[in-house]
Design a protein around this motif. Structure first.
Motif, PDB file in Angstrom:
ATOM      1  N   GLU A 257     -11.100  -8.603  -6.883  1.00 19.34           N
ATOM      2  CA  GLU A 257     -11.376  -7.215  -7.296  1.00 19.34           C
ATOM      3  C   GLU A 257     -11.724  -6.326  -6.106  1.00 19.34           C
ATOM      4  O   GLU A 257     -11.343  -5.152  -6.060  1.00 19.34           O
ATOM      5  N   GLN A 258     -12.421  -6.923  -5.131  1.00 22.01           N
ATOM      6  CA  GLN A 258     -12.838  -6.134  -3.963  1.00 22.01           C
ATOM      7  C   GLN A 258     -11.612  -5.691  -3.138  1.00 22.01           C
ATOM      8  O   GLN A 258     -11.503  -4.515  -2.761  1.00 22.01           O
ATOM      9  N   THR A 259     -10.697  -6.629  -2.892  1.00 24.51           N
ATOM     10  CA  THR A 259      -9.523  -6.254  -2.073  1.00 24.51           C
ATOM     11  C   THR A 259      -8.598  -5.330  -2.871  1.00 24.51           C
ATOM     12  O   THR A 259      -7.995  -4.424  -2.303  1.00 24.51           O
ATOM     13  N   ILE A 260      -8.511  -5.547  -4.184  1.00 21.30           N
ATOM     14  CA  ILE A 260      -7.678  -4.645  -5.002  1.00 21.30           C
ATOM     15  C   ILE A 260      -8.238  -3.216  -4.913  1.00 21.30           C
ATOM     16  O   ILE A 260      -7.501  -2.251  -4.706  1.00 21.30           O
ATOM     17  N   THR A 261      -9.564  -3.101  -5.032  1.00 25.72           N
ATOM     18  CA  THR A 261     -10.197  -1.770  -4.968  1.00 25.72           C
ATOM     19  C   THR A 261      -9.929  -1.132  -3.608  1.00 25.72           C
ATOM     20  O   THR A 261      -9.568   0.049  -3.518  1.00 25.72           O
ATOM     21  N   ALA A 262     -10.057  -1.928  -2.545  1.00 23.79           N
ATOM     22  CA  ALA A 262      -9.830  -1.387  -1.192  1.00 23.79           C
ATOM     23  C   ALA A 262      -8.372  -0.949  -1.038  1.00 23.79           C
ATOM     24  O   ALA A 262      -8.081   0.113  -0.468  1.00 23.79           O
ATOM     25  N   THR A 263      -7.438  -1.746  -1.574  1.00 22.73           N
ATOM     26  CA  THR A 263      -6.009  -1.422  -1.447  1.00 22.73           C
ATOM     27  C   THR A 263      -5.678  -0.142  -2.210  1.00 22.73           C
ATOM     28  O   THR A 263      -4.976   0.738  -1.700  1.00 22.73           O
ATOM     29  N   MET A 264      -6.193  -0.043  -3.431  1.00 23.89           N
ATOM     30  CA  MET A 264      -5.922   1.155  -4.253  1.00 23.89           C
ATOM     31  C   MET A 264      -6.542   2.389  -3.595  1.00 23.89           C
ATOM     32  O   MET A 264      -5.924   3.461  -3.544  1.00 23.89           O
TER      33      MET A 264
ATOM     34  N   LEU B 218      -5.780   6.148  -4.614  1.00 22.31           N
ATOM     35  CA  LEU B 218      -5.980   5.977  -6.060  1.00 22.31           C
ATOM     36  C   LEU B 218      -7.434   5.592  -6.339  1.00 22.31           C
ATOM     37  O   LEU B 218      -8.077   4.915  -5.525  1.00 22.31           O
ATOM     38  N   ASP B 219      -7.929   6.016  -7.486  1.00 24.34           N
ATOM     39  CA  ASP B 219      -9.259   5.592  -7.938  1.00 24.34           C
ATOM     40  C   ASP B 219      -9.092   4.589  -9.065  1.00 24.34           C
ATOM     41  O   ASP B 219      -8.265   4.792  -9.964  1.00 24.34           O
ATOM     42  N   ILE B 220      -9.901   3.539  -9.032  1.00 27.18           N
ATOM     43  CA  ILE B 220      -9.832   2.511 -10.069  1.00 27.18           C
ATOM     44  C   ILE B 220     -10.440   3.036 -11.365  1.00 27.18           C
ATOM     45  O   ILE B 220     -11.557   3.562 -11.366  1.00 27.18           O
ATOM     46  N   ALA B 221      -9.709   2.893 -12.461  1.00 25.46           N
ATOM     47  CA  ALA B 221     -10.282   3.202 -13.785  1.00 25.46           C
ATOM     48  C   ALA B 221     -10.822   1.916 -14.409  1.00 25.46           C
ATOM     49  O   ALA B 221     -11.861   1.935 -15.077  1.00 25.46           O
ATOM     50  N   ALA B 222     -10.107   0.800 -14.224  1.00 29.81           N
ATOM     51  CA  ALA B 222     -10.570  -0.480 -14.794  1.00 29.81           C
ATOM     52  C   ALA B 222      -9.805  -1.636 -14.147  1.00 29.81           C
ATOM     53  O   ALA B 222      -8.629  -1.502 -13.819  1.00 29.81           O
TER      54      ALA B 222
ATOM     55  N   GLU C 106       0.828  -1.204   0.000  1.00 33.40           N
ATOM     56  CA  GLU C 106       0.000   0.000   0.000  1.00 33.40           C
ATOM     57  C   GLU C 106       0.870   1.266   0.000  1.00 33.40           C
ATOM     58  O   GLU C 106       0.584   2.231  -0.717  1.00 33.40           O
ATOM     59  N   GLN C 107       1.967   1.212   0.784  1.00 36.41           N
ATOM     60  CA  GLN C 107       2.883   2.373   0.792  1.00 36.41           C
ATOM     61  C   GLN C 107       3.539   2.558  -0.576  1.00 36.41           C
ATOM     62  O   GLN C 107       3.750   3.675  -1.037  1.00 36.41           O
ATOM     63  N   ALA C 108       3.861   1.437  -1.221  1.00 30.80           N
ATOM     64  CA  ALA C 108       4.476   1.520  -2.549  1.00 30.80           C
ATOM     65  C   ALA C 108       3.501   2.177  -3.530  1.00 30.80           C
ATOM     66  O   ALA C 108       3.883   3.067  -4.301  1.00 30.80           O
ATOM     67  N   LEU C 109       2.235   1.753  -3.489  1.00 39.24           N
ATOM     68  CA  LEU C 109       1.231   2.328  -4.399  1.00 39.24           C
ATOM     69  C   LEU C 109       1.071   3.827  -4.150  1.00 39.24           C
ATOM     70  O   LEU C 109       0.918   4.629  -5.078  1.00 39.24           O
ATOM     71  N   ARG C 110       1.114   4.200  -2.875  1.00 39.00           N
ATOM     72  CA  ARG C 110       1.008   5.622  -2.521  1.00 39.00           C
ATOM     73  C   ARG C 110       2.196   6.393  -3.133  1.00 39.00           C
ATOM     74  O   ARG C 110       2.038   7.497  -3.656  1.00 39.00           O
ATOM     75  N   ALA C 111       3.373   5.766  -3.080  1.00 34.02           N
ATOM     76  CA  ALA C 111       4.569   6.403  -3.666  1.00 34.02           C
ATOM     77  C   ALA C 111       4.408   6.538  -5.178  1.00 34.02           C
ATOM     78  O   ALA C 111       4.762   7.568  -5.769  1.00 34.02           O
ATOM     79  N   TYR C 112       3.848   5.495  -5.838  1.00 31.74           N
ATOM     80  CA  TYR C 112       3.652   5.570  -7.303  1.00 31.74           C
ATOM     81  C   TYR C 112       2.679   6.710  -7.636  1.00 31.74           C
ATOM     82  O   TYR C 112       2.886   7.432  -8.617  1.00 31.74           O
ATOM     83  N   ALA C 113       1.633   6.855  -6.807  1.00 29.72           N
ATOM     84  CA  ALA C 113       0.645   7.921  -7.065  1.00 29.72           C
ATOM     85  C   ALA C 113       1.325   9.285  -7.040  1.00 29.72           C
ATOM     86  O   ALA C 113       1.026  10.159  -7.856  1.00 29.72           O
ATOM     87  N   ARG C 114       2.288   9.444  -6.102  1.00 31.40           N
ATOM     88  CA  ARG C 114       2.998  10.737  -5.998  1.00 31.40           C
ATOM     89  C   ARG C 114       3.871  11.001  -7.220  1.00 31.40           C
ATOM     90  O   ARG C 114       4.133  12.141  -7.577  1.00 31.40           O
ATOM     91  N   LEU C 115       4.333   9.938  -7.863  1.00 32.43           N
ATOM     92  CA  LEU C 115       5.229  10.102  -9.022  1.00 32.43           C
ATOM     93  C   LEU C 115       4.479  10.483 -10.296  1.00 32.43           C
ATOM     94  O   LEU C 115       5.085  10.875 -11.289  1.00 32.43           O
TER      95      LEU C 115
ATOM     96  N   ARG D 264      -4.795 -10.415 -13.189  1.00 35.16           N
ATOM     97  CA  ARG D 264      -5.651  -9.212 -13.216  1.00 35.16           C
ATOM     98  C   ARG D 264      -4.807  -7.998 -13.544  1.00 35.16           C
ATOM     99  O   ARG D 264      -3.679  -7.866 -13.069  1.00 35.16           O
ATOM    100  N   ILE D 265      -5.380  -7.130 -14.349  1.00 31.82           N
ATOM    101  CA  ILE D 265      -4.710  -5.866 -14.643  1.00 31.82           C
ATOM    102  C   ILE D 265      -5.586  -4.738 -14.109  1.00 31.82           C
ATOM    103  O   ILE D 265      -6.781  -4.641 -14.453  1.00 31.82           O
ATOM    104  N   THR D 266      -4.997  -3.935 -13.242  1.00 35.77           N
ATOM    105  CA  THR D 266      -5.718  -2.822 -12.631  1.00 35.77           C
ATOM    106  C   THR D 266      -5.109  -1.520 -13.123  1.00 35.77           C
ATOM    107  O   THR D 266      -3.894  -1.338 -13.056  1.00 35.77           O
ATOM    108  N   VAL D 267      -5.961  -0.656 -13.632  1.00 30.45           N
ATOM    109  CA  VAL D 267      -5.514   0.687 -14.026  1.00 30.45           C
ATOM    110  C   VAL D 267      -6.159   1.671 -13.047  1.00 30.45           C
ATOM    111  O   VAL D 267      -7.370   1.599 -12.797  1.00 30.45           O
ATOM    112  N   ALA D 268      -5.328   2.525 -12.465  1.00 30.29           N
ATOM    113  CA  ALA D 268      -5.845   3.454 -11.455  1.00 30.29           C
ATOM    114  C   ALA D 268      -5.257   4.840 -11.685  1.00 30.29           C
ATOM    115  O   ALA D 268      -4.207   4.989 -12.316  1.00 30.29           O
ATOM    116  N   VAL D 269      -5.961   5.835 -11.153  1.00 26.63           N
ATOM    117  CA  VAL D 269      -5.497   7.224 -11.300  1.00 26.63           C
ATOM    118  C   VAL D 269      -5.455   7.877  -9.921  1.00 26.63           C
ATOM    119  O   VAL D 269      -6.222   7.501  -9.030  1.00 26.63           O
TER     120      VAL D 269
END
Ligand SMILES: C[S@@+](CC[C@H](N)C(=O)[O-])C[C@H]1O[C@@H](n2cnc3c(N)ncnc32)[C@H](O)[C@@H]1O
Length: 284
Positions: A186-193, A198-202, A130-139, A267-272
């Motif tokens: 999908e549910q846990t991926i959405t919760a993690t993002m 991050l918001d899930i696009a797909a 989750e911290q890694a994803l947060r770091a990616y969002a900042r980049l 699974r491929i998750t695209v998020a913004v």
């Protein structure tokens, strides 16, 4: 085990695997990488970061998508992955690509440096995803996208074969067990993002069929990626018996042509980044 010892141990598995990774005549990481890049919607000229780039299954199609006017940076913590992939990139004349040592847990780049961050089959290996994803969002730049692939359901024959191998592990070692992780469905991926801002696009599911000549080919493939972690703990004097048991378990995957066919879902998750709000996700 501390999180840094766990990271060292995972990276060591891939360091040992690097020379044969995705090079055992099996279709697996490459098709997942191609699908990830296609879902990410990379445009010519984009600046892209590929974390945990391995041998380039994501990096190389990403470079094709950005073209020479864009830029793709690949980072990995396994030095041999970096060296061999940099060699492949140089041989291919991809001047828009740079490969270097770097930690996918906390990549050190300036904020808003990238149009797209890609993470192919790596985030579930990190100590604090989750911290890694947060770091990616900042980049990401304000219009940027994060695209991540994670494993879905494994072929029942693959599960049976790895269970057959694990039965030969020394008694004191824990058996690999399915864990309820942050990318399980999908549910846990959405919760993690969402927790990472991050918001899930797909989220889409992709299936890859891998064909093996026989159990020895399957074992060679297992040594060439994260499966190596299980194999390296098998005592040398148990390897033949373990392979024979895996062969029996793989019989259900035998095709009329005589080879073994295993299908893996990913699974491929695209998020913004949430900054732009859900309305802008819908507008994309
Ligand atoms: C399953 S492979 C995926 C490689 C590539 N993305 C692909 O799709 O084929 C995982 C990769 O992540 C790398 N890796 C694992 N933990 C890492 C970390 N903390 N930082 C950077 N790379 C890491 C491994 O060395 C390995 O190359």
């Amino acid at each position: 085990m501390t999180s840094s010892a766990r990271t060292d141990s995972i990276v060591d598995v891939f360091e040992q695997a690097a020379s044969s990774y995705d090079r055992t005549e099996v279709s697996y990481f490459e098709p997942f990488g191609t699908a990830l890049v296609s879902c990410a919607g990379i445009r010519p000229g984009d600046h892209v970061l590929d974390v945990g780039c391995g041998r380039g299954a994501v990096l190389l199609p990403a470079a094709e998508a950005t073209g020479p006017t864009g830029h793709v940076t690949g980072i990995d913590l396994a030095p041999t992955m970096v060296t061999l992939t940099a060699d492949d990139v140089a041989r291919a004349g991809l001047t828009q690509v740079e490969v270097r040592l770097g930690d996918a847990q906390q990549p050190s780049f300036a904020p808003h440096s990238f149009d797209v961050v890609l993470a192919g089959m790596v985030v579930f290996l990190l100590s604090a995803p989750e911290q890694a994803l947060r770091a990616y969002a900042r980049l990401l730049r304000p219009t940027g996208r994060l695209a991540v692939s994670t494993p879905g359901a494994y072929d029942p024959a693959f599960v049976a074969a790895t269970d057959a191998l694990a039965a030969h592990l020394p008694a004191e070692l824990p058996r690999p067990a399915p864990t309820v992780g942050p990318f399980n469905d999908e549910q846990t991926i959405t919760a993690t993002m969402t927790a990472a801002g991050l918001d899930i696009a797909a989220i889409s599911e992709h299936r890859v069929e891998s064909r093996f000549h026989d159990v020895n080919h399957w074992m060679r493939w297992m040594w060439s990626h994260g499966g190596r972690e299980l194999l390296q703990h098998l005592p040398a004097d148990r390897l033949d018996a373990a392979t024979a048991d895996a062969a029996r378990a793989l019989e259900s995957a035998r095709t009329p042509e005589g080879d073994l066919s295993l299908t893996t879902a990913g699974r491929i998750t695209v998020a913004v980044p949430r900054l732009r709000g859900p309305a802008s996700v819908a507008a994309r």
